[in-house]
Design a protein around this motif. Structure first.
Motif, PDB file in Angstrom:
ATOM      1  N   ARG A 296       0.726  -1.217  -0.120  1.00 30.25           N
ATOM      2  CA  ARG A 296      -0.038  -0.050  -0.019  1.00 30.25           C
ATOM      3  C   ARG A 296       0.971   1.174  -0.011  1.00 30.25           C
ATOM      4  O   ARG A 296       0.395   2.132  -0.629  1.00 30.25           O
ATOM      5  CB  ARG A 296      -0.956   0.160   1.362  1.00 30.25           C
ATOM      6  CG  ARG A 296      -2.130  -0.988   1.041  1.00 30.25           C
ATOM      7  CD  ARG A 296      -2.819  -1.112   2.031  1.00 30.25           C
ATOM      8  NE  ARG A 296      -4.073  -1.882   2.189  1.00 30.25           N
ATOM      9  CZ  ARG A 296      -5.080  -2.205   3.125  1.00 30.25           C
ATOM     10  NH1 ARG A 296      -4.754  -1.411   4.297  1.00 30.25           N
ATOM     11  NH2 ARG A 296      -5.802  -3.052   2.871  1.00 30.25           N
ATOM     12  N   CYS A 297       1.944   1.239   0.986  1.00 25.82           N
ATOM     13  CA  CYS A 297       2.750   2.253   0.768  1.00 25.82           C
ATOM     14  C   CYS A 297       3.581   2.418  -0.391  1.00 25.82           C
ATOM     15  O   CYS A 297       3.494   3.874  -1.102  1.00 25.82           O
ATOM     16  CB  CYS A 297       3.954   2.256   1.951  1.00 25.82           C
ATOM     17  SG  CYS A 297       3.144   2.363   3.555  1.00 25.82           S
ATOM     18  N   LYS A 298       3.901   1.393  -1.275  1.00 26.24           N
ATOM     19  CA  LYS A 298       4.591   1.606  -2.532  1.00 26.24           C
ATOM     20  C   LYS A 298       3.485   2.169  -3.635  1.00 26.24           C
ATOM     21  O   LYS A 298       4.073   3.047  -4.247  1.00 26.24           O
ATOM     22  CB  LYS A 298       4.982   0.566  -2.973  1.00 26.24           C
ATOM     23  CG  LYS A 298       5.777   0.235  -4.262  1.00 26.24           C
ATOM     24  CD  LYS A 298       6.297  -1.041  -4.792  1.00 26.24           C
ATOM     25  CE  LYS A 298       6.928  -1.013  -5.984  1.00 26.24           C
ATOM     26  NZ  LYS A 298       6.416  -0.125  -7.220  1.00 26.24           N
ATOM     27  N   THR A 299       2.286   1.774  -3.483  1.00 25.06           N
ATOM     28  CA  THR A 299       1.326   2.281  -4.544  1.00 25.06           C
ATOM     29  C   THR A 299       1.064   3.628  -4.047  1.00 25.06           C
ATOM     30  O   THR A 299       1.073   4.492  -5.112  1.00 25.06           O
ATOM     31  CB  THR A 299      -0.072   1.400  -4.185  1.00 25.06           C
ATOM     32  OG1 THR A 299       0.334  -0.198  -4.625  1.00 25.06           O
ATOM     33  CG2 THR A 299      -1.066   1.862  -5.050  1.00 25.06           C
ATOM     34  N   LEU A 300       1.134   4.193  -2.927  1.00 23.64           N
ATOM     35  CA  LEU A 300       0.571   5.385  -2.706  1.00 23.64           C
ATOM     36  C   LEU A 300       1.978   6.258  -3.304  1.00 23.64           C
ATOM     37  O   LEU A 300       1.704   7.476  -3.771  1.00 23.64           O
ATOM     38  CB  LEU A 300       0.626   5.767  -1.231  1.00 23.64           C
ATOM     39  CG  LEU A 300       0.268   7.006  -0.718  1.00 23.64           C
ATOM     40  CD1 LEU A 300      -0.884   7.880  -1.385  1.00 23.64           C
ATOM     41  CD2 LEU A 300       0.043   7.055   0.698  1.00 23.64           C
ATOM     42  N   ARG A 301       3.114   5.789  -2.969  1.00 25.55           N
ATOM     43  CA  ARG A 301       4.382   6.546  -3.251  1.00 25.55           C
ATOM     44  C   ARG A 301       4.303   6.785  -4.727  1.00 25.55           C
ATOM     45  O   ARG A 301       4.622   7.793  -5.241  1.00 25.55           O
ATOM     46  CB  ARG A 301       5.637   5.742  -2.741  1.00 25.55           C
ATOM     47  CG  ARG A 301       6.778   6.606  -2.804  1.00 25.55           C
ATOM     48  CD  ARG A 301       8.109   6.024  -2.205  1.00 25.55           C
ATOM     49  NE  ARG A 301       8.012   4.442  -1.897  1.00 25.55           N
ATOM     50  CZ  ARG A 301       7.788   3.706  -0.847  1.00 25.55           C
ATOM     51  NH1 ARG A 301       7.641   4.186   0.212  1.00 25.55           N
ATOM     52  NH2 ARG A 301       7.836   2.263  -1.017  1.00 25.55           N
ATOM     53  N   ASP A 302       4.079   5.726  -5.632  1.00 26.70           N
ATOM     54  CA  ASP A 302       3.964   5.868  -6.977  1.00 26.70           C
ATOM     55  C   ASP A 302       2.910   6.816  -7.451  1.00 26.70           C
ATOM     56  O   ASP A 302       3.127   7.474  -8.470  1.00 26.70           O
ATOM     57  CB  ASP A 302       3.752   4.327  -7.736  1.00 26.70           C
ATOM     58  CG  ASP A 302       4.491   3.277  -7.280  1.00 26.70           C
ATOM     59  OD1 ASP A 302       5.858   3.867  -6.884  1.00 26.70           O
ATOM     60  OD2 ASP A 302       4.556   2.101  -7.430  1.00 26.70           O
TER      61      ASP A 302
ATOM     62  N   ARG B  46       3.365  14.409  -8.919  1.00 28.54           N
ATOM     63  CA  ARG B  46       4.265  15.293  -8.657  1.00 28.54           C
ATOM     64  C   ARG B  46       4.854  15.554 -10.069  1.00 28.54           C
ATOM     65  O   ARG B  46       5.024  16.671 -10.674  1.00 28.54           O
ATOM     66  CB  ARG B  46       5.322  15.078  -7.894  1.00 28.54           C
ATOM     67  CG  ARG B  46       6.362  16.208  -7.426  1.00 28.54           C
ATOM     68  CD  ARG B  46       7.570  15.700  -6.490  1.00 28.54           C
ATOM     69  NE  ARG B  46       8.173  14.726  -7.035  1.00 28.54           N
ATOM     70  CZ  ARG B  46       9.326  14.691  -7.918  1.00 28.54           C
ATOM     71  NH1 ARG B  46       9.637  16.000  -8.358  1.00 28.54           N
ATOM     72  NH2 ARG B  46      10.057  13.773  -8.227  1.00 28.54           N
TER      73      ARG B  46
ATOM     74  N   LEU C 296       1.906   9.321  -5.717  1.00 25.89           N
ATOM     75  CA  LEU C 296       2.331  10.773  -5.423  1.00 25.89           C
ATOM     76  C   LEU C 296       3.171  11.103  -6.343  1.00 25.89           C
ATOM     77  O   LEU C 296       3.480  12.266  -6.828  1.00 25.89           O
ATOM     78  CB  LEU C 296       2.560  10.832  -4.025  1.00 25.89           C
ATOM     79  CG  LEU C 296       1.551  10.556  -3.042  1.00 25.89           C
ATOM     80  CD1 LEU C 296       2.270  10.609  -1.744  1.00 25.89           C
ATOM     81  CD2 LEU C 296       0.411  11.632  -2.874  1.00 25.89           C
ATOM     82  N   GLU C 297       4.112  10.196  -6.917  1.00 24.01           N
ATOM     83  CA  GLU C 297       5.164  10.622  -7.560  1.00 24.01           C
ATOM     84  C   GLU C 297       4.729  10.976  -9.066  1.00 24.01           C
ATOM     85  O   GLU C 297       5.222  12.083  -9.560  1.00 24.01           O
ATOM     86  CB  GLU C 297       6.307   9.372  -7.497  1.00 24.01           C
ATOM     87  CG  GLU C 297       7.429   9.684  -8.532  1.00 24.01           C
ATOM     88  CD  GLU C 297       8.394  10.856  -8.117  1.00 24.01           C
ATOM     89  OE1 GLU C 297       9.031  11.441  -9.160  1.00 24.01           O
ATOM     90  OE2 GLU C 297       8.308  10.931  -6.967  1.00 24.01           O
ATOM     91  N   LYS C 298       3.848  10.276  -9.568  1.00 28.56           N
ATOM     92  CA  LYS C 298       3.218  10.641 -10.661  1.00 28.56           C
ATOM     93  C   LYS C 298       2.632  11.890 -10.657  1.00 28.56           C
ATOM     94  O   LYS C 298       2.633  12.760 -11.723  1.00 28.56           O
ATOM     95  CB  LYS C 298       2.410   9.351 -11.198  1.00 28.56           C
ATOM     96  CG  LYS C 298       3.023   8.083 -11.786  1.00 28.56           C
ATOM     97  CD  LYS C 298       1.930   6.945 -12.166  1.00 28.56           C
ATOM     98  CE  LYS C 298       2.814   5.839 -12.425  1.00 28.56           C
ATOM     99  NZ  LYS C 298       1.971   4.840 -12.630  1.00 28.56           N
TER     100      LYS C 298
END
Length: 107
Positions: free
Chosen positions: A85-91, A97, A93-95
């Motif tokens: 879930r953290c990785k998905t959220l990070r991905d 940004r 947010l990165e996209k």
């Protein structure tokens, strides 16, 4: 019989679980209280209390060494679920940004 409902973690419990899983991965499974305390910047007593909670919830097994634990299958699955879930959220947010930067850049 195991419950079908997912275990809910407070932010503090989740932080301990994820740090515990990370250290376990680095150390081949076994994790000592002091390692968690140093990594999180908390007292060993705080770690010990949380690990006692995790033992009661069957997320970790107490090892014979003083204040040493291993994640159970249940603990590993919970940590993996939250790490994903953290990785998905990070991905996401990165996209987001990158998209904002591209919008600003190409105006």
């Amino acid at each position: 019989m195991e419950s079908k409902t997912a275990m809910v973690f407070t932010p503090a419990k989740l932080r301990y679980l994820l740090v515990l899983a990370q250290i376990a991965q680095e150390n081949g499974g076994q994790v000592r209280c002091i390692e968690i305390a140093v990594r999180m910047g908390v007292a060993r007593a705080s770690v010990s209390r949380m690990l006692n909670t995790f033992v009661k919830e069957e997320l970790v097994l107490q090892e014979t060494a003083r204040c040493s634990v291993r994640l159970t299958e249940k603990g590993l699955k919970a940590a993996e679920r939250y790490m994903n879930r953290c990785k998905t959220l990070r991905d996401v947010l990165e996209k987001q940004r990158e998209s904002r930067y591209a919008d600003w850049f190409y105006r």
